[in-house]
Design a protein around this motif. Sequence first.
Motif, PDB file in Angstrom:
ATOM      1  N   MET A  65      72.683  22.469 -28.231  1.00 11.66           N
ATOM      2  CA  MET A  65      72.497  23.605 -27.334  1.00 11.66           C
ATOM      3  C   MET A  65      73.265  24.820 -27.815  1.00 11.66           C
ATOM      4  N   ILE A  78      71.083  19.977 -22.134  1.00 10.84           N
ATOM      5  CA  ILE A  78      72.003  20.307 -21.052  1.00 10.84           C
ATOM      6  C   ILE A  78      71.549  19.596 -19.792  1.00 10.84           C
ATOM      7  N   LYS A  79      72.500  19.172 -18.986  1.00 16.58           N
ATOM      8  CA  LYS A  79      72.193  18.526 -17.715  1.00 16.58           C
ATOM      9  C   LYS A  79      73.070  19.142 -16.640  1.00 16.58           C
ATOM     10  N   LYS A  82      67.478  20.726 -18.562  1.00 21.10           N
ATOM     11  CA  LYS A  82      66.882  20.438 -19.871  1.00 21.10           C
ATOM     12  C   LYS A  82      65.611  21.240 -20.159  1.00 21.10           C
ATOM     13  N   VAL A 117      71.710  26.762 -14.957  1.00 23.58           N
ATOM     14  CA  VAL A 117      71.295  27.233 -16.284  1.00 23.58           C
ATOM     15  C   VAL A 117      71.399  28.750 -16.383  1.00 23.58           C
ATOM     16  N   SER A 161      78.980  10.619 -19.817  1.00 19.72           N
ATOM     17  CA  SER A 161      78.150  11.658 -20.411  1.00 19.72           C
ATOM     18  C   SER A 161      77.521  11.110 -21.674  1.00 19.72           C
ATOM     19  N   ARG A 206      74.789  16.045 -25.523  1.00 23.03           N
ATOM     20  CA  ARG A 206      74.280  16.757 -24.350  1.00 23.03           C
ATOM     21  C   ARG A 206      75.446  17.393 -23.601  1.00 23.03           C
ATOM     22  N   LEU A 207      75.293  18.648 -23.231  1.00 25.75           N
ATOM     23  CA  LEU A 207      76.308  19.328 -22.451  1.00 25.75           C
ATOM     24  C   LEU A 207      76.050  19.051 -20.974  1.00 25.75           C
ATOM     25  N   ASP A 208      77.042  18.494 -20.288  1.00 20.86           N
ATOM     26  CA  ASP A 208      76.906  18.173 -18.861  1.00 20.86           C
ATOM     27  C   ASP A 208      77.697  19.167 -18.020  1.00 20.86           C
ATOM     28  N   VAL A 209      77.054  19.721 -16.990  1.00 21.63           N
ATOM     29  CA  VAL A 209      77.707  20.622 -16.052  1.00 21.63           C
ATOM     30  C   VAL A 209      77.855  19.875 -14.729  1.00 21.63           C
ATOM     31  N   ILE A 252      82.654  21.529 -17.448  1.00 21.34           N
ATOM     32  CA  ILE A 252      81.692  21.281 -18.513  1.00 21.34           C
ATOM     33  C   ILE A 252      82.200  20.142 -19.383  1.00 21.34           C
ATOM     34  N   GLU A 259      79.360  18.695 -25.612  1.00 21.17           N
ATOM     35  CA  GLU A 259      78.314  17.889 -26.236  1.00 21.17           C
ATOM     36  C   GLU A 259      78.871  16.710 -27.027  1.00 21.17           C
TER      37      GLU A 259
END
Length: 397
Positions: A1, A276-277, A280, A305, A339, A343-346, A377, A380
């Motif tokens: 991302m 990203i979650k 996506k 987002v 996680s 993938r970047l998790d918010v 955050i 990733e």
Amino acid sequence: MAEALAGFRPARRTPVEAVPLAAALRRVPAEPVTAPHPLPGFARSTVDGYAVRAADTYGVSEGLPGYLTVTGAVRMGAEPGVTVVPGAAVAMPTGGVLPPGADAVVMIEYTAEAMPGTIEVVRPVAPGEGVVRADEDARAGDIIIPNGRPLRPQDLGMLAAAGVTSVRVHARPLVTIFSTGDEVVPPGTDVLRPGQVRDATAAALAALVADAGGSPVPGGIVPDDPGALEKALRAALPASDVIVISAGSSVGVRDETAAAVARLGPPGIWCHGLAIKPGKPTLLAECDGVPVIGLPGNPRSALVVFRLIGAPVVRLAGGCTVAPPEASTRARLSRDLASATGRLDVVQVKVGAGVATPVFGLSALLSVLTAADGYIIIPEEATGLDAGSEVDVILYA
């Protein structure tokens, strides 16, 4: 991302306009502002006390004070009418003009009246002590306000001190916001039929656009018809600096949105889908010079987002190259968080007593956002965070 976002740098910038200082807060200067003359423009005192020749105070102490003759006083807002000669002192208010012959100001706390017209000094001062130089704030021609950074209250004060009463700034980006979906109806709809939902996303996106320095323009609700969407987008393109589409969440609707965007003009879609979650199915494009952002249909995903991706694009279109810092705090995580690598998790959290407690819920639930104090955050490269980990919480204003 991160690679996708770093590469998506649309060239569009809004026109430049001059605005008065009173209307310049948070606006983005289009060019650096320089000092037209030295600031503050004269040497002045930073303390209440006495203007002196520093050499006349060398060696003094409480046990061996020095004695100086008071030969006058400086009034605020007036040019001194007296010169400091060896063995003399001139009474000074804070901000007063340093008289000729003086090179320091001794604080009144370190003096006492020995007899009428004479003071004793119990602490020495060095040249320049208690004094601001004529060009200490800025020299003539120095950059006092950079371009690309939104103007803050203190920046306006600096401009006013320099006699700058208007500033050339980028116009606020016009951001057209579309909602899509046969099920979406205006917020003012009194009674919902089965399957209908009120358009919650557009109002929240408009607020986020305003926070990012843009001017939100409602594009309305477009049905799930690629022809209708393309027509609406083409009509909005000439007058927009950025277009935002809250698209449907189903695969078919996302594909139709992407196809409509792809037909708007070159260079076209930059990416369709981010690691990203939540969020996506995000779409980034540039069509005939206008950035286009396609957001997920679920309200929480769309807002998360847009805060991370859309707001920087809006700022950039408005000439902002130095994003204002976000309020944050450090806290300990209350529980383990899993996680997926890559993938970047918010994650939304509540914060209390130094502890960050995750708030979970489906991406369609706005209550998760309204209950949260901020978010964290998970990068990733991480596979999760352990309970007790120190985390940075980005706080909602």
